[in-house]
Scaffold this active site. Sequence first.
Site, PDB file in Angstrom:
ATOM      1  N   TYR A 119     -49.844  29.617  98.431  1.00  0.00           N
ATOM      2  CA  TYR A 119     -49.618  29.819  99.864  1.00  0.00           C
ATOM      3  C   TYR A 119     -48.753  28.686 100.400  1.00  0.00           C
ATOM      4  O   TYR A 119     -48.941  27.528 100.043  1.00  0.00           O
ATOM      5  CB  TYR A 119     -50.956  29.823 100.623  1.00  0.00           C
ATOM      6  CG  TYR A 119     -50.795  29.928 102.118  1.00  0.00           C
ATOM      7  CD1 TYR A 119     -50.769  31.160 102.751  1.00  0.00           C
ATOM      8  CD2 TYR A 119     -50.637  28.785 102.904  1.00  0.00           C
ATOM      9  CE1 TYR A 119     -50.601  31.259 104.125  1.00  0.00           C
ATOM     10  CE2 TYR A 119     -50.466  28.876 104.277  1.00  0.00           C
ATOM     11  CZ  TYR A 119     -50.442  30.118 104.878  1.00  0.00           C
ATOM     12  OH  TYR A 119     -50.269  30.211 106.234  1.00  0.00           O
ATOM     13  N   GLU A 207     -44.041  31.958 107.052  1.00  0.00           N
ATOM     14  CA  GLU A 207     -45.185  31.995 106.143  1.00  0.00           C
ATOM     15  C   GLU A 207     -44.807  32.719 104.865  1.00  0.00           C
ATOM     16  O   GLU A 207     -44.203  33.794 104.911  1.00  0.00           O
ATOM     17  CB  GLU A 207     -46.365  32.717 106.817  1.00  0.00           C
ATOM     18  CG  GLU A 207     -47.625  32.710 105.959  1.00  0.00           C
ATOM     19  CD  GLU A 207     -48.777  33.448 106.612  1.00  0.00           C
ATOM     20  OE1 GLU A 207     -48.626  34.656 106.904  1.00  0.00           O
ATOM     21  OE2 GLU A 207     -49.829  32.818 106.833  1.00  0.00           O
TER      22      GLU A 207
END
Length: 399
Positions: A119, A207
């Site tokens: 992530y 993101e």
Amino acid sequence: MNIHEYQAKEQLAKYGIGIPAGHAALTVDEAVEAAEKLPGPLYVVKAQIHAGGRGKGKFKELGPDASGGVRLSKSVDAVRDNATEMLGNTLVTIQTGDEGKQVNRLYVTDGVDIAEEYYLSMLVDRATGRIAMIVSTEGGMDIEDVAHNTPEKIKTITIDPAQGFMPHHGRSMAFALGLSGDLNKQAQKLGKQLYTAFTDMDCEMLEINPLVETKDAQLLVLDTKMSFDGNALMRHPNLMELRDVTEEDPAEVEASKYDLAYIKLDGNIGCMVNGAGLAMATMDIIKLNGAFPANFLDVGGGATTEKVTAAFKIILADPAVEGILVNIFGGIMKCDIIAEGIVTAAKEVDLSVPLVVRLEGTNVAKGKEILANSGLPIVSADDLGDAAKKIVAQVKDAA
Ligand code: ADP
Ligand code: MG
């Protein structure tokens, strides 16, 4: 402003960032053509909506056993079948709300052999006035869950924009991802590229979930979400063209045409106010009086009759609105001009709910007189507290 995954990936590719090959498609035929241009044999068909959680999402029309909005497809025929099922149907994910979002675009992309999922995200951190890069070894899942259950697995690297992305930022980031050797080098390079892309485009948020390590040891961006600072968009006409208004709230799109700052909320009292601070105070005082605002709406400094009319129409188009509170401070604008605007607009839209108006500032007496002589059932208020009490009472009486 948000953009689609495929658009964000096209932007990132310009910075040399590793992206699996892929093509957008608006129709089943285009999806098939897109697949034919890819090497295969594994394809992924991805719903393009402005919301995450697509993989685990469900299509309203297809029942609980059907696959979600990210579909592995082992042949071009499977791509066709998946595209046929997905296009035009409504995908519900944890981020769309119960009503879901209609899928009008697809992205057909290379299936990647995934070894690890990570992530990574970046955002403007207003608390520190810097850019935060947030990384975790726990990719592919909900980062909110990771933050809740295993917060130690999330690392934040803070970058001073005056200094820029330094080699030590890259090393910290690669280390936090637990990477060594060539992958560690790839991560450092990626960090720098992402920082450059982020600042170049005036991003608000970027993101990547997941960032993957492939079986042949390449770091690739598999999914990305990108949003831009609306106040900086005038510097990026090329990015502005990527706006997809079908993904936005129709009332907010209409409001932006008139340069009105409008945000839909859950209550039943429509608010029309000039100035963001006054708008916030108005919403607060409605709540203090036991009711809830139906919207935030700032008509801005130079509110013309045209703007006020558009604002009334937008507020009234919301079926939840049972009353309207207008709270205007006539500083740059004079109260009599505003009152005329309100009367004209109220007549034009055939006002069907109670309307309380509080005017203050230059020519306030003249303004109130215009409202009183309008022949419309407009209730005048003297101050903010009085206005809120009156509109809440009016709505209760009408109910
Ligand atoms: P969302 O976050 O909206 O669910 P993602 O693009 O992250 O959508 O996809 C969900 C999961 O599907 C990913 O975590 C990954 O495991 C898998 N996936 C997505 N794209 C690919 C791809 N090109 N190749 C292989 N697997 C993929
Ligand atoms: Mg994702």
